[in-house]
Design a protein around this motif. Structure first.
Motif, PDB file in Angstrom:
ATOM      1  N   ARG A 131       0.849  -1.186   0.000  1.00  0.00           N
ATOM      2  CA  ARG A 131       0.000   0.000   0.000  1.00  0.00           C
ATOM      3  C   ARG A 131       0.889   1.242   0.000  1.00  0.00           C
ATOM      4  O   ARG A 131       2.053   1.190   0.436  1.00  0.00           O
ATOM      5  CB  ARG A 131      -0.917   0.004   1.212  1.00  0.00           C
ATOM      6  CG  ARG A 131      -0.201  -0.075   2.565  1.00  0.00           C
ATOM      7  CD  ARG A 131      -1.179  -0.043   3.713  1.00  0.00           C
ATOM      8  NE  ARG A 131      -0.535  -0.325   4.979  1.00  0.00           N
ATOM      9  CZ  ARG A 131       0.168   0.555   5.680  1.00  0.00           C
ATOM     10  NH1 ARG A 131       0.335   1.784   5.206  1.00  0.00           N
ATOM     11  NH2 ARG A 131       0.709   0.217   6.835  1.00  0.00           N
ATOM     12  N   PRO A 132       0.394   2.380  -0.466  1.00  0.00           N
ATOM     13  CA  PRO A 132       1.203   3.605  -0.539  1.00  0.00           C
ATOM     14  C   PRO A 132       1.773   3.999   0.823  1.00  0.00           C
ATOM     15  O   PRO A 132       1.065   4.016   1.827  1.00  0.00           O
ATOM     16  CB  PRO A 132       0.200   4.652  -1.034  1.00  0.00           C
ATOM     17  CG  PRO A 132      -0.827   3.861  -1.785  1.00  0.00           C
ATOM     18  CD  PRO A 132      -0.950   2.565  -1.049  1.00  0.00           C
ATOM     19  N   GLY A 133       3.082   4.253   0.847  1.00  0.00           N
ATOM     20  CA  GLY A 133       3.745   4.707   2.063  1.00  0.00           C
ATOM     21  C   GLY A 133       4.161   3.616   3.020  1.00  0.00           C
ATOM     22  O   GLY A 133       4.775   3.897   4.057  1.00  0.00           O
ATOM     23  N   ALA A 134       3.862   2.350   2.703  1.00  0.00           N
ATOM     24  CA  ALA A 134       4.183   1.255   3.614  1.00  0.00           C
ATOM     25  C   ALA A 134       5.658   0.896   3.552  1.00  0.00           C
ATOM     26  O   ALA A 134       6.345   1.137   2.555  1.00  0.00           O
ATOM     27  CB  ALA A 134       3.335   0.031   3.292  1.00  0.00           C
ATOM     28  N   LEU A 155       7.448  -0.324  -2.086  1.00  0.00           N
ATOM     29  CA  LEU A 155       7.580  -0.393  -0.627  1.00  0.00           C
ATOM     30  C   LEU A 155       8.960   0.089  -0.216  1.00  0.00           C
ATOM     31  O   LEU A 155       9.935  -0.071  -0.955  1.00  0.00           O
ATOM     32  CB  LEU A 155       7.400  -1.829  -0.145  1.00  0.00           C
ATOM     33  CG  LEU A 155       5.977  -2.326   0.093  1.00  0.00           C
ATOM     34  CD1 LEU A 155       5.895  -3.796  -0.214  1.00  0.00           C
ATOM     35  CD2 LEU A 155       5.556  -2.066   1.524  1.00  0.00           C
ATOM     36  N   GLU A 156       9.053   0.651   0.971  1.00  0.00           N
ATOM     37  CA  GLU A 156      10.354   1.047   1.507  1.00  0.00           C
ATOM     38  C   GLU A 156      10.912  -0.106   2.330  1.00  0.00           C
ATOM     39  O   GLU A 156      10.230  -0.671   3.178  1.00  0.00           O
ATOM     40  CB  GLU A 156      10.218   2.287   2.395  1.00  0.00           C
ATOM     41  CG  GLU A 156      11.539   2.739   2.988  1.00  0.00           C
ATOM     42  CD  GLU A 156      11.399   3.885   3.974  1.00  0.00           C
ATOM     43  OE1 GLU A 156      12.432   4.346   4.498  1.00  0.00           O
ATOM     44  OE2 GLU A 156      10.245   4.305   4.236  1.00  0.00           O
ATOM     45  N   GLU A 181       4.090   3.405  12.269  1.00  0.00           N
ATOM     46  CA  GLU A 181       2.697   3.136  11.902  1.00  0.00           C
ATOM     47  C   GLU A 181       2.534   2.659  10.459  1.00  0.00           C
ATOM     48  O   GLU A 181       1.481   2.136  10.079  1.00  0.00           O
ATOM     49  CB  GLU A 181       1.839   4.389  12.121  1.00  0.00           C
ATOM     50  CG  GLU A 181       2.167   5.563  11.222  1.00  0.00           C
ATOM     51  CD  GLU A 181       3.322   6.423  11.738  1.00  0.00           C
ATOM     52  OE1 GLU A 181       3.571   7.494  11.157  1.00  0.00           O
ATOM     53  OE2 GLU A 181       3.956   6.017  12.744  1.00  0.00           O
ATOM     54  N   ASN A 182       3.585   2.805   9.649  1.00  0.00           N
ATOM     55  CA  ASN A 182       3.529   2.381   8.252  1.00  0.00           C
ATOM     56  C   ASN A 182       4.192   1.027   8.006  1.00  0.00           C
ATOM     57  O   ASN A 182       4.273   0.578   6.865  1.00  0.00           O
ATOM     58  CB  ASN A 182       4.186   3.432   7.353  1.00  0.00           C
ATOM     59  CG  ASN A 182       3.401   4.724   7.311  1.00  0.00           C
ATOM     60  OD1 ASN A 182       2.172   4.709   7.223  1.00  0.00           O
ATOM     61  ND2 ASN A 182       4.097   5.850   7.394  1.00  0.00           N
ATOM     62  N   ILE A 216       2.602  -5.787  13.868  1.00  0.00           N
ATOM     63  CA  ILE A 216       3.063  -6.047  12.504  1.00  0.00           C
ATOM     64  C   ILE A 216       2.996  -7.539  12.199  1.00  0.00           C
ATOM     65  O   ILE A 216       3.124  -8.384  13.084  1.00  0.00           O
ATOM     66  CB  ILE A 216       4.498  -5.529  12.261  1.00  0.00           C
ATOM     67  CG1 ILE A 216       5.501  -6.187  13.215  1.00  0.00           C
ATOM     68  CG2 ILE A 216       4.553  -4.016  12.395  1.00  0.00           C
ATOM     69  CD1 ILE A 216       6.943  -5.775  12.975  1.00  0.00           C
ATOM     70  N   MET A 217       2.796  -7.852  10.945  1.00  0.00           N
ATOM     71  CA  MET A 217       2.746  -9.237  10.488  1.00  0.00           C
ATOM     72  C   MET A 217       4.158  -9.811  10.407  1.00  0.00           C
ATOM     73  O   MET A 217       5.134  -9.086  10.190  1.00  0.00           O
ATOM     74  CB  MET A 217       2.071  -9.302   9.118  1.00  0.00           C
ATOM     75  CG  MET A 217       2.053 -10.666   8.474  1.00  0.00           C
ATOM     76  SD  MET A 217       1.337 -10.613   6.817  1.00  0.00           S
ATOM     77  CE  MET A 217      -0.378 -10.271   7.230  1.00  0.00           C
ATOM     78  N   VAL A 218       4.268 -11.133  10.571  1.00  0.00           N
ATOM     79  CA  VAL A 218       5.538 -11.837  10.409  1.00  0.00           C
ATOM     80  C   VAL A 218       5.466 -12.686   9.137  1.00  0.00           C
ATOM     81  O   VAL A 218       4.546 -13.481   8.969  1.00  0.00           O
ATOM     82  CB  VAL A 218       5.841 -12.739  11.617  1.00  0.00           C
ATOM     83  CG1 VAL A 218       7.098 -13.577  11.353  1.00  0.00           C
ATOM     84  CG2 VAL A 218       6.022 -11.905  12.873  1.00  0.00           C
TER      85      VAL A 218
END
Length: 370
Positions: A131-134, A155-156, A181-182, A216-218
């Motif tokens: 998603r944008p900014g994630a 993604l960054e 938060e991202n 956060i997901m793993v």
């Protein structure tokens, strides 16, 4: 460029500049570069200690049960059609039943998404999270494929370190400092490639708790889980329970090796034993900082200062290939300059031969021998 009427044509396609650097960093491309240094005419067989595919060796051949199942499926003509994008239902059901054995809860076929190898699995997962900014948290050392996919999907990528002094455990304080938060997810690899360690139950529990706290997901990338040896047994991702969302990537086909694994290669090829028998550790301690508790892979620190005419890990691997016909994976492509990855997924005699050649190479290039 001009067309037939002499007018200049401006084409509308071109390269994606942002992906150029990510695309250059490839394990396979780096190994091809190292292999290009092989000396033509060397009568000795090439020892591939830089690869990650044990199936190329007869001692790792899969069970006949798996081969017969594939042949029967082909001959049945039941699957000569376009399959569902997420996998054939009967295969998903069988995998769900198999994986549920190691979990405190039961999976359903709807929990299974089949892909054409782990590379496609990475592609699918990263595209879903893009998603944008994630941003996504990746281990260092790790796989360039993750960086390439994150760049492709916008993604960054943020990197947390694995700590060699702690058996390559995850630097969880760094994870906490990086996450915001991202942050969509963090990637863990267990058993680890390239470092060769297996996380303890306690450490995985700490990872799970950290992920739960951060929300956060793993993404759990499992590598050759039944080809692992060392002090720590393989811990299934069920340690995370249902409190942390976990996406598990891995090749179930590798588990078909289980029926005969205690009678085959692993029972007779203990890396510690080979190191001891060949006195590899004693003779190489000046050149390589080696952990003696490896799994399928081991990551070793290269001491360039003790070697003559060796500039870095890439140079070491290229000259080793030329002089000894041994292929190692340079750590630079994995995020650790002047480290080396050595695989033990090879037949015992070739492993011993390869270690002997590495020893000869280092002694020949030793500054103390000049």
């Amino acid at each position: 460029m001009e067309n037939g009427e002499g007018r200049e044509v401006r084409w509308g396609f071109g390269e994606n500049i942002s992906l150029t650097s990510a695309g250059k960093n490839s394990i396979r491309a780096t190994l091809y570069e190292v292999m290009s240094s092989l000396k033509e005419g060397d009568p000795r067989p090439v020892i591939p200690l830089g690869h990650g595919d044990p199936s190329t060796f007869p001692c790792f051949r899969t069970t006949l049960v798996a081969e017969d199942a594939i042949v029967d499926a082909v001959r049945s003509a039941k699957y000569n059609c376009y399959s569902p994008n997420v996998g054939v239902p009967s295969a998903k059901y069988a995998i769900a039943e198999y994986l549920s054995r190691d979990l405190p809860y039961k999976l359903s076929p709807d929990d299974i998404f089949l892909t054409g190898g782990c590379s496609q699995a990475i592609e699918v997962v990263i595209s879903v999270l893009a998603r944008p900014g994630a941003n996504i948290l990746l281990p260092r050392p790790g796989f360039p494929a993750y960086e390439a996919r994150t760049a492709f999907h916008g993604l960054e990528a943020q990197h947390f370190d694995l700590i060699p002094e702690k058996g390559w455990e995850i630097d969880l304080e760094a994870v906490k400092a990086l996450a915001d938060e991202n942050t969509a997810a963090m990637v863990i690899i267990n058993p680890n490639n390239p470092c060769g360690n297996v996380f303890t139950y306690q450490h995985l529990a700490e990872v799970a708790e950290t992920a739960r706290e951060l929300g956060i997901m793993v993404i759990a990338d499992e590598v050759y889980d039944h080809l692992t040896f060392g002090n720590n047994p393989f811990i299934p991702m069920g340690v995370f329970g249902e409190t942390v969302p976990v996406l598990t990537l891995g090749s179930i086909s590798k588990r078909w090796l289980v029926p005969g694994w205690r009678l085959g290669w692993i029972a007779t090829t203990d890396p510690k034993g080979i190191f001891k028998e060949t006195k590899f550790l004693d003779s190489m301690k000046n050149f390589l900082n080696i952990s003696t508790d490896p799994a399928t892979f081991i990551q070793v620190k290269l001491n360039v200062a003790c070697l003559e005419d060796i500039h870095d890990d890439i140079d070491f691997c290229s000259k080793l290939a030329k002089e000894e016909s041994v292929i190692l994976c340079p750590g630079s492509v994995l995020g650790l300059k002047n480290w080396l990855r050595i695989t033990f997924a090879i037949d015992p005699s070739s492993l011993e031969d390869g270690l002997d050649r590495i020893k000869s190479f280092c002694q020949r290039h030793s500054k103390s021998s000049k």
